[in-house]
Design a protein around this motif. Structure first.
Motif, PDB file in Angstrom:
ATOM      1  N   SER A   1      55.341-104.570  26.188  1.00 57.62           N
ATOM      2  CA  SER A   1      55.238-105.639  24.845  1.00 57.62           C
ATOM      3  C   SER A   1      54.080-106.262  25.034  1.00 57.62           C
ATOM      4  CB  SER A   1      56.359-106.591  24.905  1.00 57.62           C
ATOM      5  OG  SER A   1      56.130-107.612  23.886  1.00 57.62           O
ATOM      6  N   VAL A   2      53.333-106.765  26.333  1.00 60.44           N
ATOM      7  CA  VAL A   2      52.067-107.331  26.474  1.00 60.44           C
ATOM      8  C   VAL A   2      51.121-106.366  25.870  1.00 60.44           C
ATOM      9  CG1 VAL A   2      50.464-108.365  28.037  1.00 60.44           C
ATOM     10  CG2 VAL A   2      52.829-109.254  27.980  1.00 60.44           C
ATOM     11  N   LEU A   3      51.111-104.907  26.384  1.00 64.28           N
ATOM     12  CA  LEU A   3      50.050-104.062  26.011  1.00 64.28           C
ATOM     13  C   LEU A   3      50.193-103.472  24.659  1.00 64.28           C
ATOM     14  CD1 LEU A   3      50.652-101.804  29.192  1.00 64.28           C
ATOM     15  CD2 LEU A   3      48.793-103.366  28.812  1.00 64.28           C
ATOM     16  N   LEU A   4      51.429-103.560  24.049  1.00 64.81           N
ATOM     17  CA  LEU A   4      51.248-103.316  22.506  1.00 64.81           C
ATOM     18  C   LEU A   4      50.699-104.607  21.832  1.00 64.81           C
ATOM     19  CD1 LEU A   4      54.648-101.543  21.537  1.00 64.81           C
ATOM     20  CD2 LEU A   4      52.370-100.875  21.559  1.00 64.81           C
ATOM     21  N   PHE A   5      50.737-105.726  22.420  1.00 68.25           N
ATOM     22  CA  PHE A   5      50.295-107.087  21.818  1.00 68.25           C
ATOM     23  C   PHE A   5      48.661-106.747  21.755  1.00 68.25           C
ATOM     24  CE2 PHE A   5      48.799-111.382  21.537  1.00 68.25           C
ATOM     25  CZ  PHE A   5      49.397-111.539  20.448  1.00 68.25           C
TER      26      PHE A   5
ATOM     27  N   ARG B   1      51.833 -92.933   7.482  1.00 72.83           N
ATOM     28  CA  ARG B   1      52.743 -92.803   8.602  1.00 72.83           C
ATOM     29  C   ARG B   1      52.772 -91.346   8.838  1.00 72.83           C
ATOM     30  NH1 ARG B   1      58.542 -95.633   9.124  1.00 72.83           N
ATOM     31  NH2 ARG B   1      58.895 -94.951  11.335  1.00 72.83           N
ATOM     32  N   SER B   2      52.635 -91.173  10.254  1.00 75.82           N
ATOM     33  CA  SER B   2      52.638 -89.745  10.531  1.00 75.82           C
ATOM     34  C   SER B   2      53.793 -89.533  11.296  1.00 75.82           C
ATOM     35  CB  SER B   2      51.429 -89.600  11.529  1.00 75.82           C
ATOM     36  OG  SER B   2      51.261 -90.228  12.534  1.00 75.82           O
ATOM     37  N   ALA B   3      53.925 -88.449  11.931  1.00 74.09           N
ATOM     38  CA  ALA B   3      55.079 -87.917  12.739  1.00 74.09           C
ATOM     39  C   ALA B   3      55.089 -88.771  14.056  1.00 74.09           C
ATOM     40  CB  ALA B   3      55.258 -86.391  13.149  1.00 74.09           C
ATOM     41  N   GLY B   4      53.672 -89.045  14.440  1.00 74.08           N
ATOM     42  CA  GLY B   4      53.590 -89.976  15.535  1.00 74.08           C
ATOM     43  C   GLY B   4      54.099 -91.339  15.509  1.00 74.08           C
ATOM     44  N   GLU B   5      53.879 -91.871  14.414  1.00 72.99           N
ATOM     45  CA  GLU B   5      54.527 -93.169  13.920  1.00 72.99           C
ATOM     46  C   GLU B   5      55.943 -93.126  14.046  1.00 72.99           C
ATOM     47  OE1 GLU B   5      51.528 -95.378  11.048  1.00 72.99           O
ATOM     48  OE2 GLU B   5      52.000 -93.241  10.198  1.00 72.99           O
ATOM     49  N   ALA B   6      56.567 -92.141  13.401  1.00 78.63           N
ATOM     50  CA  ALA B   6      58.023 -92.115  13.533  1.00 78.63           C
ATOM     51  C   ALA B   6      58.565 -92.127  14.980  1.00 78.63           C
ATOM     52  CB  ALA B   6      58.564 -90.782  12.850  1.00 78.63           C
ATOM     53  N   LEU B   7      57.716 -91.327  15.953  1.00 80.33           N
ATOM     54  CA  LEU B   7      58.285 -91.406  17.173  1.00 80.33           C
ATOM     55  C   LEU B   7      58.079 -92.583  17.936  1.00 80.33           C
ATOM     56  CD1 LEU B   7      56.654 -88.582  19.527  1.00 80.33           C
ATOM     57  CD2 LEU B   7      56.777 -90.812  20.340  1.00 80.33           C
ATOM     58  N   ALA B   8      57.037 -93.327  17.667  1.00 82.84           N
ATOM     59  CA  ALA B   8      57.096 -94.554  18.294  1.00 82.84           C
ATOM     60  C   ALA B   8      58.051 -95.729  17.691  1.00 82.84           C
ATOM     61  CB  ALA B   8      55.508 -95.222  18.115  1.00 82.84           C
ATOM     62  N   ALA B   9      58.211 -95.542  16.503  1.00 81.25           N
ATOM     63  CA  ALA B   9      59.024 -96.333  15.898  1.00 81.25           C
ATOM     64  C   ALA B   9      60.622 -96.247  16.397  1.00 81.25           C
ATOM     65  CB  ALA B   9      59.172 -96.237  14.308  1.00 81.25           C
ATOM     66  N   GLU B  10      60.819 -94.994  16.752  1.00 82.23           N
ATOM     67  CA  GLU B  10      62.176 -94.720  17.380  1.00 82.23           C
ATOM     68  C   GLU B  10      62.457 -95.288  18.814  1.00 82.23           C
ATOM     69  OE1 GLU B  10      62.328 -90.578  16.418  1.00 82.23           O
ATOM     70  OE2 GLU B  10      63.089 -91.124  14.303  1.00 82.23           O
TER      71      GLU B  10
ATOM     72  N   VAL C   1      47.366-103.971  12.223  1.00 75.11           N
ATOM     73  CA  VAL C   1      47.648-104.657  13.498  1.00 75.11           C
ATOM     74  C   VAL C   1      49.289-105.044  13.514  1.00 75.11           C
ATOM     75  CG1 VAL C   1      47.632-106.881  14.591  1.00 75.11           C
ATOM     76  CG2 VAL C   1      45.724-105.842  13.718  1.00 75.11           C
ATOM     77  N   GLN C   2      49.870-105.116  12.249  1.00 76.10           N
ATOM     78  CA  GLN C   2      51.448-105.641  11.890  1.00 76.10           C
ATOM     79  C   GLN C   2      52.356-104.687  12.507  1.00 76.10           C
ATOM     80  OE1 GLN C   2      53.631-104.404   9.716  1.00 76.10           O
ATOM     81  NE2 GLN C   2      55.115-105.974  10.487  1.00 76.10           N
ATOM     82  N   PRO C   3      52.104-103.406  12.262  1.00 76.94           N
ATOM     83  CA  PRO C   3      53.482-102.787  12.986  1.00 76.94           C
ATOM     84  C   PRO C   3      53.286-102.733  14.381  1.00 76.94           C
ATOM     85  CG  PRO C   3      51.952-101.422  11.397  1.00 76.94           C
ATOM     86  CD  PRO C   3      51.171-102.585  11.538  1.00 76.94           C
ATOM     87  N   MET C   4      52.096-102.539  15.278  1.00 80.19           N
ATOM     88  CA  MET C   4      52.290-102.981  16.791  1.00 80.19           C
ATOM     89  C   MET C   4      52.739-104.419  17.209  1.00 80.19           C
ATOM     90  SD  MET C   4      48.460-101.139  17.925  1.00 80.19           S
ATOM     91  CE  MET C   4      49.353-100.831  19.494  1.00 80.19           C
TER      92      MET C   4
END
Length: 407
Positions: free
Chosen positions: A163-167, A398-407, A89-92
């Motif tokens: 932001s709401v949808l990510l929450f 942590r996948s490439a997809g996580e790197a994608l969203a984090a950027e 949950v925390q990363p989102m």
């Protein structure tokens, strides 16, 4: 096997980034920027001229895909058993908090940019547009509404809904992993209910609700989220089907004819109005953007389905000529923020020198070049921070997809 490998059983192999996601996200950012500089000739080249949806719907569905790729692996049963639910949950929620901070940052700069334009160029009208009137005429209430996200300025109002949808994203992912069809049904029901009962988050101090209504726009985000969840597993959420492809392509052609074939749009819109008079919910028979009306929703879904079925799309988005778009897509948040602020600056300039028609031709390309340069600098700094000779490693799960969203 080394000791570290034995101790960290959840390490995964990094997957290659999908060039389509980065390139289309970069393209959506360019189109959003161009549409945010009204009166320029490049507006006729953006996607809103080809159908009912525009770059905003594309932005949301791509954001959902990125979120599904990035975060769904943490919610898998084996991952939750090893690291617990909070680590999923925390990363989102951290990302949602970053988006909130960026929204406040952009709002303050929007006020500053238009205030400067009003003062420096004697343009008092700059203080009454894009919902700024409340800031200067009802300051106490507006300054309360801004941090509560209930008072949003025009052109600076996409991130609050995201932001709401990510929450609420963790709940969506858990349900999407276990019962994807149920998630689709619930999402569609909430979307329909939003139109029937005008469900929205409140504005304050203005009446009404959010322009990008998350109660309705969750539907396009969920469509992207489920796509990303299945992409992460190497699957398609909606399989390739020649009949579905033909139907989606046919709808895209119909929409173009609906908009541009003389008389057809008038007839079809009249029929939709008749259905509305018979009691069909307005978000089914209108083109309303706030409630993601069905014609707009179907348009973006059909467009992405058709594009996803064409192998040539992958080759084109992976081509060297698409590298600037992929670059901007990888630095999506930074490019979006910088592009939004540049667009507001250009609005002030074009308002002050409205007789200089050449500005409408020159400023948008300069802005896009600036967005590319900002993304390039961010990538360059990221490369500098990486120690030379250090192996490329990712945190656990942590996948490439996580790197994608984090950027």
């Amino acid at each position: 096997m080394s000791h570290s490998e034995r101790r960290d059983p959840v390490t995964v192999t990094k997957r290659a980034r999908d060039p389509r996601i980065d390139a289309f996200r970069g393209l959506a950012l360019v189109m959003i920027f161009i549409d945010h500089v009204p009166g320029n000739p490049f507006e006729y080249l953006t996607i809103r001229n080809l159908g009912f949806s525009d770059a905003a719907e594309s932005f949301f569905i791509l954001s959902g895909i990125a979120a599904g790729l990035a975060y769904s692996g943490r919610f898998l049963p084996e991952a939750r058993l090893k690291t617990g639910l909070w680590s999923a949950v925390q990363p989102m929620w951290s990302r949602a908090w970053v988006l909130y901070l960026m929204q406040i940052f952009m709002t303050l700069w929007a006020i500053a940019i238009f205030s400067f334009g009003a003062q420096a160029f004697d343009l008092p009208q700059m203080l009454t547009i894009i919902n700024l009137r409340q800031v200067f005429e009802n300051t106490e209430q507006a300054l309360l509404g801004i941090p509560l996200l209930t008072h949003q300025l025009g052109y600076v109002n996409i991130l609050p809904a995201y932001s709401v949808l990510l929450f609420v994203g963790p709940a969506l992912i858990v349900l999407g992993l276990r019962h994807p069809v149920l998630l689709v049904a619930l999402s569609a029901a909430v979307w329909l209910a939003a139109g029937i009962w005008r469900l929205n988050l409140p504005n304050y101090p203005n009446p009404g609700g959010w322009f990008f209504n998350p109660v309705a726009w969750q539907a396009v985000f969920v469509a992207g989220l489920l796509t990303g969840i299945h992409l992460r597993k190497g699957e398609r959420f909606v399989p390739r089907n020649p009949y579905l492809f033909a139907a989606a392509l046919g709808y895209l052609v119909l929409v173009v004819a609906w908009r541009y074939l003389p008389g057809l749009g008038e007839v079809l819109n009249h029929q939709m109005a008749r259905l509305g008079a018979l009691g069909v919910p307005f978000n089914v028979v209108s083109h309303d953007k706030t409630y993601l009306a069905l014609p707009r929703f179907l348009h973006v879904l059909a467009m992405f389905y058709v594009l996803s079925c064409l192998p040539v799309v992958t080759r084109v988005t992976a081509h060297a000529l698409a590298a600037p778009l992929r670059l901007m897509g990888r630095q999506g948040l930074l490019v979006f923020v910088s592009g939004t602020l540049l667009a507001l600056v250009f609005q002030v300039i074009m308002t002050n020198w409205e007789q200089a028609g050449w500005l409408a031709w020159v400023l948008p390309p300069l802005g896009v070049a600036g967005m590319i340069a900002i993304a390039w600098v961010a990538e360059w700094q990221k490369a500098l921070r990486k120690p030379k000779g250090a192996p490329v490693a990712l945190p656990a799960r942590r996948s490439a997809g996580e790197a994608l969203a984090a950027e």
